[in-house]
Enzyme design. Structure first.
Site, PDB file in Angstrom:
ATOM      1  N   HIS B  67       0.837  -1.199   0.000  1.00 31.86           N
ATOM      2  CA  HIS B  67       0.000   0.000   0.000  1.00 31.86           C
ATOM      3  C   HIS B  67       0.874   1.252   0.000  1.00 31.86           C
ATOM      4  CE1 HIS B  67      -2.891   3.064   1.125  1.00 31.86           C
ATOM      5  NE2 HIS B  67      -2.228   3.306   2.249  1.00 31.86           N
ATOM      6  N   ASP B  96       6.777  21.346 -26.762  1.00 24.86           N
ATOM      7  CA  ASP B  96       6.748  19.993 -26.192  1.00 24.86           C
ATOM      8  C   ASP B  96       7.774  19.968 -25.068  1.00 24.86           C
ATOM      9  OD1 ASP B  96       6.755  17.103 -25.752  1.00 24.86           O
ATOM     10  OD2 ASP B  96       5.843  16.944 -27.736  1.00 24.86           O
ATOM     11  N   TRP B 132       6.927   0.164   4.181  1.00 24.67           N
ATOM     12  CA  TRP B 132       7.467   0.916   3.041  1.00 24.67           C
ATOM     13  C   TRP B 132       8.835   1.506   3.371  1.00 24.67           C
ATOM     14  CZ3 TRP B 132       8.799   5.862   1.225  1.00 24.67           C
ATOM     15  CH2 TRP B 132       8.694   6.893   2.157  1.00 24.67           C
ATOM     16  N   SER B 160      13.192   6.052 -13.659  1.00 21.11           N
ATOM     17  CA  SER B 160      12.096   6.769 -14.300  1.00 21.11           C
ATOM     18  C   SER B 160      11.956   8.173 -13.714  1.00 21.11           C
ATOM     19  CB  SER B 160      10.801   5.981 -14.098  1.00 21.11           C
ATOM     20  OG  SER B 160       9.698   6.791 -14.388  1.00 21.11           O
ATOM     21  N   SER B 161      12.024   8.268 -12.392  1.00 23.69           N
ATOM     22  CA  SER B 161      11.872   9.580 -11.746  1.00 23.69           C
ATOM     23  C   SER B 161      12.998  10.519 -12.143  1.00 23.69           C
ATOM     24  CB  SER B 161      11.886   9.432 -10.224  1.00 23.69           C
ATOM     25  OG  SER B 161      10.770   8.728  -9.801  1.00 23.69           O
ATOM     26  N   HIS B 244      13.073  11.886   3.626  1.00 20.37           N
ATOM     27  CA  HIS B 244      12.444  13.135   4.027  1.00 20.37           C
ATOM     28  C   HIS B 244      12.226  14.100   2.865  1.00 20.37           C
ATOM     29  CE1 HIS B 244      10.371  15.670   6.658  1.00 20.37           C
ATOM     30  NE2 HIS B 244      10.964  16.655   6.050  1.00 20.37           N
ATOM     31  N   GLU B 246      11.748  13.210  -0.021  1.00 22.13           N
ATOM     32  CA  GLU B 246      10.689  12.543  -0.780  1.00 22.13           C
ATOM     33  C   GLU B 246       9.302  13.021  -0.359  1.00 22.13           C
ATOM     34  OE1 GLU B 246      10.467  10.495  -3.305  1.00 22.13           O
ATOM     35  OE2 GLU B 246       8.351   9.941  -3.069  1.00 22.13           O
ATOM     36  N   TYR B 248       8.516  15.889   0.593  1.00 20.12           N
ATOM     37  CA  TYR B 248       8.296  17.203  -0.032  1.00 20.12           C
ATOM     38  C   TYR B 248       8.130  17.090  -1.528  1.00 20.12           C
ATOM     39  CZ  TYR B 248       8.928  19.058   4.515  1.00 20.12           C
ATOM     40  OH  TYR B 248       8.731  19.317   5.835  1.00 20.12           O
ATOM     41  N   SER B 259      -1.953  27.043  -5.821  1.00 18.69           N
ATOM     42  CA  SER B 259      -1.679  28.453  -6.108  1.00 18.69           C
ATOM     43  C   SER B 259      -2.215  28.870  -7.466  1.00 18.69           C
ATOM     44  CB  SER B 259      -0.167  28.714  -6.056  1.00 18.69           C
ATOM     45  OG  SER B 259       0.327  28.392  -4.784  1.00 18.69           O
ATOM     46  N   HIS B 293      14.628  13.376  12.197  1.00 18.28           N
ATOM     47  CA  HIS B 293      13.437  13.439  13.064  1.00 18.28           C
ATOM     48  C   HIS B 293      12.567  12.195  12.896  1.00 18.28           C
ATOM     49  CE1 HIS B 293      11.217  15.948   9.776  1.00 18.28           C
ATOM     50  NE2 HIS B 293      10.936  14.691   9.634  1.00 18.28           N
ATOM     51  N   HIS B 294      12.837  11.391  11.879  1.00 21.95           N
ATOM     52  CA  HIS B 294      12.161  10.100  11.769  1.00 21.95           C
ATOM     53  C   HIS B 294      12.800   9.073  12.694  1.00 21.95           C
ATOM     54  CE1 HIS B 294       9.871  11.249   8.114  1.00 21.95           C
ATOM     55  NE2 HIS B 294      10.909  12.036   7.920  1.00 21.95           N
ATOM     56  N   THR B 319       6.266  27.111   5.609  1.00 22.94           N
ATOM     57  CA  THR B 319       4.972  26.485   5.327  1.00 22.94           C
ATOM     58  C   THR B 319       3.848  27.392   5.800  1.00 22.94           C
ATOM     59  OG1 THR B 319       6.109  24.426   5.847  1.00 22.94           O
ATOM     60  CG2 THR B 319       3.766  24.284   5.441  1.00 22.94           C
ATOM     61  N   LYS B 322       3.153  30.152   3.345  1.00 28.10           N
ATOM     62  CA  LYS B 322       2.329  29.719   2.210  1.00 28.10           C
ATOM     63  C   LYS B 322       0.853  29.688   2.586  1.00 28.10           C
ATOM     64  CE  LYS B 322       4.103  27.206  -0.980  1.00 28.10           C
ATOM     65  NZ  LYS B 322       5.105  27.775  -1.875  1.00 28.10           N
ATOM     66  N   ARG B 441       1.445   1.512  15.317  1.00 28.90           N
ATOM     67  CA  ARG B 441       1.089   1.308  13.917  1.00 28.90           C
ATOM     68  C   ARG B 441       1.573  -0.067  13.469  1.00 28.90           C
ATOM     69  NH1 ARG B 441       5.578   5.081  10.767  1.00 28.90           N
ATOM     70  NH2 ARG B 441       4.525   4.349   8.914  1.00 28.90           N
TER      71      ARG B 441
END
Lengths: 379, 527
Positions: B67, B96, B132, B160-161, B244, B246, B248, B259, B293-294, B319, B322, B441
């Site tokens: 998932h 293009d 994950w 790919s990314s 991390h 990622e 963002y 926006s 922080h993870h 943040t 924004k 979790r």
């Protein structure tokens, strides 16, 4: 849409109220973090509530402006759009104010963090080791150590529609016993994968990592029972790895330590007795179901590609010595643990006898506890 | 000048057209969204009540792993790349993408990566079952054999990314029409430019960490094996140095979308365009120095813990800027509430709530109690579902008329929104409570104490899932029978994409468009 959304707000708020009042009546629906029973846990709870209220305050202001705009500045109400799109003053203000708020938050956070890290001058050291899927507790310098597994009562309630008990999955066979009024230091490590030792009411959570020894501590003032669980995904039975800490008065603690030492002597004595095949087989069956069945399955079929079968396996139908060595030393690099410390010689002899004669293995041989003792001593 | 597409399947297989590739990315993402969603519903069905009823713990772990992986790499990221392919050339006046052939390649390797990943479900030993975040040594020494296929799948997704990111950077830097200066670019283009740099910086880190795993599993190295002199915590540092930024990557393009949408339906220019650009860049910079922080409970030294705590708290500042800017854009506007606007407003509100729980999580001592509980699950679903999924949904409703030339069914769109909005909150808000009350979790079974909140979460999840079927139906209906859309589509639309007909021609700009030299990118005038 105003009508729809106001109706929706009325509906949700009545649901929220109903839920909240039901919670008060039934004593269910837990909403918040535990305050816990230690000075540290009280400070953590206080920090949590402080930050929560700051967030709620900021939310009220920001969402207040937003909902005001959504209610009043609608095209359907004839609102004409302004054209402003720049204001250096405003933008400096809403960079500076959040910074100040963050400084207010950082002060209590830093002091609590320092307190959490102060593991010096402990009265008692306990080495906590995580295994798939059990905990081992060792009282350093006291010659007492034992394993703590999920209780049978909980294990028997997992499947089926049975009513679950209050402590379902939060109950163990051997709880960790600590004295009250003493600073207890936990040294936390793991033997296979990463686990995490967490007891919310003590506000202790430390990862148990192979190759590392992490430190944490607690000081409990009143006797009590505190429950927690492993908090790091550690494989299949991650959800079945509870922690129970029992704080008792010092005298009771000392007495308990004495009993543990006597029990160790009794185990050594029991290893000298001779058991019949039937005794070994039936005791082996219960050891198997408690310790082996989680991986190898109750019918000994294993899980293909994950856990090998016992039925017809090379080990269980091969040379007895190899079978014994596998149980004693485990298989490094796999989930098969070394059971030398985890089981008594009687239990090892029994479970091997059972494995060699159950699931259609019919080897007809058996093992005596004394053989296990000799094997271990000759290594 | 009508150069149409080639007929038949070869059009899609060989295409180098940014619109075709954008559409393929979006449909692929939609398919993955449903597959990843079904896995989530397996999880929620099992957690509906205490006890094991539907799946075994090992399969439960496979579901949580797949998932997460599918939603991150299969649904959210390809959807954003699809939107970038469709919109960036049209927004900056380019004919293009800069590297069309590579564009084709970066899309077509994705279905193979995910076919390989999902096929592990049918292998002996089952699919990856280690979450994950795939912490070693659970994912190396103790993993099922299928982990090798998982590693190759990650390599392909990463390739790919990176190709997609290179293409986007090259397009934005080289292909802008005369007069489209950097500070005139729509924010969606800006946010994607910054995201693309993040991707190029961190995807190789992910590739590195899975390669180290591959070495540990098959070539007897000991990067993560303490018994061989390795270090399991090294894995976490490397993983989160990727992981991390990622998160963002999955939110910055959403900032760009919102926006664009809020000024349109507030009929007012975006407030603080340049501070939005700087805030985005600051968030991207900060994302590189907060990874630990993870890992607050991993046993870092006190000083390290403090540095990461303060740096994490700082993210609240840009943040916050924004969010204040979006709210100020709405203030004294002339608002209407079409479906894209509803999703965009829900984004701002719910993402802010997710930001609040993020700030709480930043407090290291409190994090000891939140870490690896449902409070964290609630937090990142409040930022990712409204943040990424709602913004993508808003973007689809906003630009669908431009893509197809047809208007979607507004009533059905609003019904979709309200069911999704209610479903989301019913699913994830109670998780704050079960998490604070101590529910870890990734557990397949739990104490009755948390039963009531779990039951509510499960009901909400099925409601949210059902809403998405409505979305699929609405998109198909728009394509097949939607009424004709105008070029501008929206009353106050602004930007180059609205100056071309709807549907946008197969080749958008046969000659470079005129870019107005005033603040046209800011001013939401009536057409």
């Amino acid at each position: 849409m105003l009508k729809l959304s106001s109706r929706w707000f009325a509906w949700t708020s009545s649901v929220v109220l109903a839920v909240a009042s039901y919670g008060v009546a039934a004593g269910e629906w837990p909403l918040n973090m535990t305050k816990g029973v230690t000075d540290v846990s009280h400070n953590v709870y206080g920090l949590h509530m402080t930050i929560l209220f700051w967030c709620i305050g900021i939310g009220v202001v920001v969402f207040g402006v937003m909902f005001y705009s959504m209610a009043m500045h609608r095209k359907s109400m004839g609102a004409k759009a302004a054209n402003f799109h720049e204001s250096t003053t405003l933008e400096i203000i809403w960079t500076a104010i959040p910074l100040l708020i963050l400084i207010f938050m950082a002060v209590p956070a830093t002091s609590t963090l320092k307190q959490l890290y102060d593991t010096e001058d402990a009265d008692l050291d306990i080495l906590v080791t995580g295994y798939q899927w059990k905990w081992k507790y060792e009282y350093l310098g006291e010659e007492v150590s034992f394993y703590s597994n999920l209780s049978d009562a909980s294990r028997n309630q997992i499947y089926g529609p049975k009513e679950k008990s209050t402590d379902y999955l939060r109950d163990v066979d051997n709880p960790l016993i600590i004295p009250v009024g003493k600073k207890v230091r936990f040294l936390v490590t793991a033997a296979d994968v990463i686990h995490s030792w967490w007891v919310p009411q003590l506000a202790v959570k430390r990862d148990a990592i192979p190759g590392y020894i992490n430190e944490s501590w607690t000081f409990v003032e009143e006797p009590g029972v505190f429950r927690g669980q492993c908090a790091e995904l550690c494989g299949k039975d991650h959800g079945f790895m509870p922690i129970v800490v029992k704080a008792v008065p010092q005298a009771e603690f000392d007495a308990w330590l004495g009993e543990q030492r006597l029990a160790a002597l009794a185990v050594a004595e029991a290893a000298k007795q001779h058991l019949s095949f039937d005794e070994l087989y039936s005791q082996g069956e219960s050891v198997y179901n408690a310790r082996c069945a989680a991986c190898h399955q109750p019918n000994g079929a294993g899980v293909p590609g994950v856990f090998p079968a016992i039925a017809g396996s090379k080990v269980a139908t091969g040379v007895l010595e190899t079978h014994l060595a596998t149980i004693i030393h485990g298989v490094p690099g796999t989930a098969m643990q070394a059971f030398a410390d985890q089981l008594t010689p009687v239990e090892i002899a029994a479970v091997i006898t059972y494995q060699r004669n159950a699931f259609g293995n019919n080897m007809g041989d058996s093992l005596q506890p004394i053989d296990v003792v000799n094997f271990t001593q000759n290594q | 000048m009508a150069h149409g597409p080639a007929p038949g399947f070869s059009r899609w297989l060989y295409t180098t057209n940014h619109k075709d590739i954008g559409s393929m990315y979006l449909w692929f993402s939609f398919a993955m969204f449903f597959i990843g969603g079904m896995f989530a519903l397996v999880i929620r069905a099992e957690l509906f009540q205490p006890g094991l009823q539907i799946v075994e713990p090992n399969f439960f772990n496979q579901m949580t792993t797949l998932h997460g992986l599918i939603m991150v790499f299969g649904a959210v990221m390809p959807a954003f790349v699809g939107l970038a392919n469709w919109m960036i050339p049209m927004m900056i006046g380019a004919p293009d993408m800069a590297l069309p052939r590579m564009n084709n390649w970066s899309f077509w390797i994705l279905p193979f990566a995910f076919a390989m990943l999902i096929s592990t479900l049918f292998m002996e030993g089952g699919a990856p079952n280690f979450g994950w975040t795939f912490y070693a040594p659970l994912s190396t020494t103790y993993a099922p054999a299928s982990v090798t296929f998982f590693i190759f799948a990650i390599h392909i997704m990463g390739a790919s990314s990176i190709m997609g990111a290179i293409n986007i950077i090259a397009t934005i830097l080289n292909m802008r029409a005369q007069g489209m200066t950097m500070m005139k670019m729509p924010l969606f283009v800006w946010t994607w430019l910054i995201t693309a740099y993040l991707l190029i910086a961190v995807m190789p880190v992910l590739a590195g960490v899975v390669t180290m795993m591959l070495m540990d599993i098959h070539f007897d190295t000991s990067f993560f094996d303490a018994a061989g002199g390795g270090d399991p915590v090294l894995f976490q540092h490397v993983f989160w140095f990727f992981g991390h930024p990622e998160v963002y990557i999955m939110i910055l393009p959403a900032f760009g979308i919102v926006s664009a949408i809020i000024p349109t339906f507030a009929r007012k220019p975006l407030f603080g365009y340049s501070s939005m650009v700087y805030a985005t860049a600051s968030i991207a910079f900060l994302s590189f120095i907060v990874w630990a922080h993870h890992m607050f409970t991993v046993g870092m030294p006190l000083f390290g813990e403090m540095v990461f705590m303060y740096a994490t708290m700082l993210i609240a500042v840009p943040t916050g800027v924004k969010v204040f800017n979006w709210v100020t854009t709405m203030f004294r506007g002339s608002m209407t509430f079409e479906t894209p606007m509803l999703f965009a407003i829900a984004f701002v509100i719910l993402f802010t709530i997710g930001g609040f729980s993020g700030l709480m999580l930043a407090m290291a001592p409190a994090d000891f109690q939140y870490h690896d509980t449902y409070f964290v699950v609630a937090h990142f679903h409040y930022v990712l579902v409204p943040g990424a999924i709602f913004s993508i949904t808003a973007a689809v409703y906003y630009w669908l008329p431009k893509w197809t030339g047809h208007m979607y069914d507004e009533l059905m769109g609003k019904v979709h929104f309200w069911i999704a909005f209610i479903g989301l909150n019913v699913t994830f808000f109670p998780m704050h409570f079960s998490g604070l009350a101590g529910m870890p979790r990734r557990i397949p079974d739990y104490n009755p104490l948390w039963a009531d909140w779990n039951m509510i979460s499960s009901v909400g999840a099925f409601l949210f899932g059902a809403a998405q079927v409505l979305f699929l139906y609405n998109v198909i209906k728009t394509i097949v029978v939607g009424r004709k859309a105008t070029s501008e589509v929206w009353e106050a639309s602004h930007g180059l994409e609205w100056t071309v007909p709807s549907p946008a021609p197969y080749h958008t700009f046969t000659r470079p468009p005129d870019v107005p030299d005033d603040d046209a990118h800011l001013v939401a005038g009536t057409p």
